[in-house]
Scaffold this motif. Structure first.
Motif, short mmCIF file in Angstrom:
data_model
loop_
_atom_site.label_atom_id
_atom_site.label_comp_id
_atom_site.label_asym_id
_atom_site.label_seq_id
_atom_site.Cartn_x
_atom_site.Cartn_y
_atom_site.Cartn_z
N LEU A 128 0.81 -1.22 0.00
CA LEU A 128 0.00 0.00 0.00
C LEU A 128 0.85 1.27 0.00
O LEU A 128 0.51 2.24 -0.70
N PRO A 129 1.98 1.32 0.75
CA PRO A 129 2.83 2.53 0.66
C PRO A 129 3.38 2.75 -0.75
O PRO A 129 3.46 3.90 -1.21
N ALA A 130 3.74 1.68 -1.45
CA ALA A 130 4.25 1.83 -2.82
C ALA A 130 3.15 2.33 -3.75
O ALA A 130 3.39 3.16 -4.63
N PHE A 131 1.94 1.85 -3.56
CA PHE A 131 0.83 2.30 -4.39
C PHE A 131 0.48 3.76 -4.10
O PHE A 131 0.17 4.53 -5.01
N GLN A 132 0.57 4.14 -2.84
CA GLN A 132 0.29 5.54 -2.49
C GLN A 132 1.31 6.48 -3.13
O GLN A 132 0.96 7.56 -3.62
N ARG A 133 2.58 6.06 -3.17
CA ARG A 133 3.61 6.90 -3.79
C ARG A 133 3.34 7.08 -5.30
O ARG A 133 3.55 8.17 -5.85
N ALA A 134 2.87 6.02 -5.95
CA ALA A 134 2.54 6.14 -7.37
C ALA A 134 1.35 7.08 -7.57
O ALA A 134 1.34 7.89 -8.50
N VAL A 135 0.37 6.97 -6.71
CA VAL A 135 -0.79 7.87 -6.78
C VAL A 135 -0.32 9.31 -6.61
O VAL A 135 -0.75 10.22 -7.34
N ASP A 136 0.56 9.54 -5.63
CA ASP A 136 1.06 10.89 -5.38
C ASP A 136 1.79 11.46 -6.60
O ASP A 136 1.73 12.67 -6.86
N ARG A 137 2.47 10.59 -7.35
CA ARG A 137 3.18 11.04 -8.55
C ARG A 137 2.25 11.16 -9.75
O ARG A 137 2.57 11.80 -10.75
N GLY A 138 1.09 10.54 -9.67
CA GLY A 138 0.13 10.60 -10.77
C GLY A 138 0.41 9.62 -11.88
O GLY A 138 -0.05 9.81 -13.01
N HIS A 139 1.15 8.52 -11.58
CA HIS A 139 1.47 7.53 -12.58
C HIS A 139 0.59 6.30 -12.43
O HIS A 139 0.17 5.95 -11.32
N ALA A 140 0.33 5.63 -13.54
CA ALA A 140 -0.40 4.38 -13.50
C ALA A 140 0.37 3.34 -12.68
O ALA A 140 1.58 3.45 -12.51
N ILE A 141 -0.34 2.33 -12.20
CA ILE A 141 0.25 1.31 -11.34
C ILE A 141 0.11 -0.06 -11.98
O ILE A 141 -0.99 -0.46 -12.38
N GLU A 142 1.23 -0.79 -12.08
CA GLU A 142 1.21 -2.19 -12.45
C GLU A 142 1.22 -3.01 -11.16
O GLU A 142 1.95 -2.68 -10.22
N LEU A 143 0.41 -4.06 -11.11
CA LEU A 143 0.33 -4.89 -9.90
C LEU A 143 -0.04 -6.31 -10.29
O LEU A 143 -0.44 -6.59 -11.42
N ASP A 144 0.12 -7.23 -9.34
CA ASP A 144 -0.07 -8.65 -9.58
C ASP A 144 -1.13 -9.21 -8.63
O ASP A 144 -1.10 -8.90 -7.43
N VAL A 145 -2.02 -10.04 -9.16
CA VAL A 145 -3.11 -10.59 -8.34
C VAL A 145 -3.02 -12.11 -8.28
O VAL A 145 -2.94 -12.79 -9.31
N HIS A 146 -3.05 -12.62 -7.04
CA HIS A 146 -3.10 -14.05 -6.75
C HIS A 146 -4.39 -14.37 -6.00
O HIS A 146 -5.05 -13.47 -5.45
N ILE A 147 -4.71 -15.66 -5.90
CA ILE A 147 -5.84 -16.11 -5.11
C ILE A 147 -5.33 -16.97 -3.96
O ILE A 147 -4.37 -17.74 -4.11
N THR A 148 -5.95 -16.83 -2.80
CA THR A 148 -5.55 -17.57 -1.61
C THR A 148 -6.30 -18.90 -1.52
O THR A 148 -7.21 -19.18 -2.30
N ALA A 149 -5.94 -19.70 -0.52
CA ALA A 149 -6.59 -20.99 -0.31
C ALA A 149 -8.07 -20.84 0.01
O ALA A 149 -8.87 -21.75 -0.27
#
Length: 246
Positions: A33-54
């Motif tokens: 979440l801190p890394a995503f907030q920094r990207a939001v603050d800069r105004g840049h799009a965010i690449e991220l990865d989604v997994h599923i849990t058990a």
């Protein structure tokens, strides 16, 4: 690749922060979440990865295994969300975020580039169905991508309204998948709206082929000024980390 109209989404993905605007050396882990907030603050799009849990919860995490980021052995998909929330990322206070937490934080302020982490043949549908249900209630901009062509076929059939992209490059662990993604053998079946390709593997032939068919090309992962120069010559958008792109 079939001839397509060039989607207008690419303007939002000229600069994309890889796994958020992370800085491991200064205590800001990737896909946190801190890394995503920094990207939001800069105004840049965010690449991220989604997994599923058990227990069928969607979380944001890159690796199949937990050890690199948490110090704990095991496969993420074998853990429940409750147990995953006890772990810390790189010894910081940051935890593995859920997709819900990510979407609530970003709240449409910057575009999202969501990689679906599902490379198991025959397992497609469980993660994807849950993710589409959640994204259907999200009002912000996003696009989807995967290395696995089976995922893109599923998206084409079940969620054709969303922009989907084929990831390409060299996999150190899966030669079959590497061959498929490197040479884009499944594109006639998956019909991707964009290609996201390893910057070191992009050549002018791929650039011209994408341009011919009206399919935007995104380069990953830009880490040096040399990468940045190459990406700006060959790509419509770029996914970066650890380099000044301003």
């Amino acid at each position: 690749m079939a001839k397509r109209e060039k989607p207008d989404f690419i303007q939002d993905y000229r600069l994309v922060a890889h796994r958020g605007l992370h800085d491991h050396a200064n205590g800001v882990p990737e896909n946190s979440l801190p890394a995503f907030q920094r990207a939001v603050d800069r105004g840049h799009a965010i690449e991220l990865d989604v997994h599923i849990t058990a227990d069928d919860r969607l979380v944001v995490f890159h690796d199949n295994k937990l050890e690199r980021m948490t110090g704990v052995p095991g496969y993420l998909e074998e853990w429940t969300l409750q147990d995953l929330k006890k772990l810390r990322l790189l010894g910081t206070d940051a935890r593995i975020p859920t997709v819900d937490e990510l979407l609530e934080l970003v709240d449409g302020r910057v575009p999202l580039l969501i990689e679906i982490k599902n490379d198991k043949s025959g397992s497609v549908g469980r993660l994807e169905s849950l993710l589409m249900e959640r994204l259907g209630r999200y009002e912000g901009p996003f696009i989807l991508e995967s290395f696995n062509p089976e995922v893109l076929v599923w998206l084409r059939r079940h969620a054709p309204q969303y922009v989907r992209g084929q990831l390409g490059g060299i996999s150190p662990t899966d030669r079959r998948l590497s061959s498929y993604s490197r040479y884009l053998l499944f594109n006639p079946m998956t019909q991707p709206d964009f290609i996201a390709f390893d910057i070191h593997s992009i050549d002018y032939k791929l650039r011209l082929n994408c341009k011919k068919h009206g399919v935007p090309l995104i380069g990953w992962t830009i880490r040096t000024q040399q990468d940045l120069k190459r990406a700006r010559q060959l790509c419509d958008g770029l996914i970066y980390e650890k380099v000044d792109v301003e």
